[in-house]
Scaffold this active site. Structure first.
Site, PDB file in Angstrom:
ATOM      1  N   CYS A  73     -29.576  40.638 -33.230  1.00  0.00           N
ATOM      2  CA  CYS A  73     -29.645  41.560 -31.556  1.00  0.00           C
ATOM      3  C   CYS A  73     -30.932  42.629 -31.160  1.00  0.00           C
ATOM      4  CB  CYS A  73     -28.014  41.691 -31.386  1.00  0.00           C
ATOM      5  SG  CYS A  73     -27.272  42.541 -32.749  1.00  0.00           S
ATOM      6  N   HIS A 143     -27.197  48.997 -28.530  1.00  0.00           N
ATOM      7  CA  HIS A 143     -27.583  48.787 -29.646  1.00  0.00           C
ATOM      8  C   HIS A 143     -29.040  49.112 -30.572  1.00  0.00           C
ATOM      9  CE1 HIS A 143     -26.548  45.367 -33.118  1.00  0.00           C
ATOM     10  NE2 HIS A 143     -26.719  46.707 -33.661  1.00  0.00           N
TER      11      HIS A 143
END
Length: 455
Positions: A73, A143
């Site tokens: 990710c 993130h």
């Protein structure tokens, strides 16, 4: 004289109306987390109901050869915001570990100096759009760094409602059991909010649309579904998920729970699209949906080899849908090879924004290509993901793809595949076409040299 002045004023008013520039389109960018290629109905799922995404595909373009920039990710999110190969940034070729952990040498080095994240000097698409008059918002998973200097506000987002890291409890909004660190933030400040995170993401998106419907906006909606921990909307417990629960572990999602997570994301997207309709702005809004990497072992079978974190097709080929009313054709499927960062180039062009000369995009303007309806073009695309002392690498040149895995500097996996006839990568052509493999190895080595990080 008074009459003449009135006539001139009227002509000026009419002229300004006639020649006023049309309003730039809104952009809604939806990102799923660990969604496999076959996990929604229009990509073959038979036991997961996704009527909203299926309808979106029927109103736009569905890609069959679309790739995530990374095998995990954080790398793909870096490429999406910068429009460039994530390798150029440094430290972000692997997902940042929960609690701000670096997972390979470069990331560990940067973590030690508090530099693990996406630096503010990297020009993000949000800042480019903000500079040309767009309101900008992120609601969902960030993130890209835990420390404040890496936060969304530093990258051009006017408004942010985020989960800081990778895998967050869906109801109590904590990570890293048994420490249970709170990681929910609103505009850079810790916040507590009750509810299932997928629903809260949609709540914030709908509110943003309502407040900014009169001006062009960029709404980035990175869902956490269906990433672990595996919790459906009806799975709330009196206490946070136990630290030893197998539901925290990727590849261990119960089939019905996994489906429920995706179905709730589909419903949340439906609420966002309904908000566009209710405010009368759907026809001037581009909607893009994609996943950040391939699925885990929890994903539905899709005929592709490999899973998340590998450079096989199952780790990087993902679903992607685009709807742009009155511009892109409806009910269309394209086999054009494309990659996450292509949309960054398209969005910038549509908004009239340009990157700095020293931060030129690596992607192409894929929406212009679709709009012109020209024949598919051949692409050369690259991947490299690192974790510990291991690396996955791949290059696709036309329909040929070379894959390599190294462990402690030694090649342990190597293969050559023709994706035009073998998208499942079942027939290794390496023994029969060594010259083709050598050519692709050289392309890969040249690319690795070109994208070396600057920090």
């Amino acid at each position: 004289m008074h009459t003449i002045l009135l006539i001139l004023a009227a002509l000026v008013a009419v002229s300004s109306i006639t020649f006023a520039a049309p309003q730039k389109p809104n952009i809604v960018l939806l990102l799923a987390d660990d969604l496999g290629y076959g996990d929604i109905g229009c990509y073959g799922a038979s036991d997961i109901r996704t009527p909203v995404l299926d309808r979106l595909a029927s109103k736009g373009v569905r890609f069959t050869n679309f790739y995530a920039n990374g095998t995990e990710c954080s790398p793909t999110r870096t490429a999406l915001l910068t429009g460039r190969y994530q390798q150029r940034v440094g430290g972000l070729e692997c997902a940042i570990g929960n609690g701000n952990v670096g997972r390979y040498d470069d990331a560990i080095r940067l973590r030690e100096t508090h530099d693990l994240g996406l630096p503010a000097e990297e020009m993000s698409i949000a800042r480019l759009l903000k500079d040309v008059g767009y309101a900008t918002c992120i609601t969902g998973k960030w993130h890209l760094g835990y420390e404040p200097k890496f936060g969304p506000q530093r990258h051009g987002f006017d408004h942010s409602f985020i989960s800081l890291g990778g895998g967050m409890e869906y109801f109590y909004h904590l990570e890293e059991p048994p420490v249970y660190t709170p990681v929910l933030e609103l505009n850079g400040k810790p916040i507590r909010r009750d509810g299932y995170f997928t629903d809260l993401i949609a709540d914030e998106a709908v509110q943003f649309i309502s407040e900014h419907k009169a001006q062009p906006f960029f709404l980035y909606v990175p869902f956490t579904a269906p990433h672990a921990p595996y919790q459906g909307p009806d799975d709330r417990q009196p206490e946070p998920l136990a630290a030893d629960s197998p539901l925290w572990k990727q590849n261990n999602g119960p089939s019905t729970v996994y489906a429920a997570m995706i179905e709730r994301m589909d419903s949340a997207i439906g609420r966002i699209l309904a908000s566009l309709e209710s405010h009368g702005i759907a026809n001037r809004t581009i909607v893009i949906f994609q996943s950040d990497n391939g699925g885990t072992l929890s994903a539905r079978p899709n005929g592709l080899r490999g899973i998340k974190s590998t450079a096989y097709e199952g780790g990087i080929r993902v679903p992607c849908i685009v709807r742009w009313p009155n511009v892109l054709p409806e009910q269309t499927t394209t086999a054009q090879a494309a990659i996450t960062m292509d949309f960054t180039a398209s969005i910038a062009r549509i908004a009239g924004a340009k990157p700095a000369a020293d931060h030129a995009f690596d992607g192409i303007d894929i929406l212009s290509l679709l709009k012109s309806r020209q024949s598919e073009i051949q692409r050369t695309l690259f991947w490299r993901g690192r974790r510990g002392n291991n690396s996955w690498k791949a290059v696709r040149d036309g329909s040929l793809k070379y894959v390599q895995r190294t462990e402690n500097g030694k090649t342990t996996v190597e293969g050559l595949f023709d994706l035009s006839s073998d998208r499942g990568e079942t027939r290794d052509l390496l023994p029969f076409h060594p010259d083709d493999a050598a050519k692709l190895r050289k392309l890969l080595a040249r690319w690795e040299e070109e994208v070396q990080p600057h920090r």
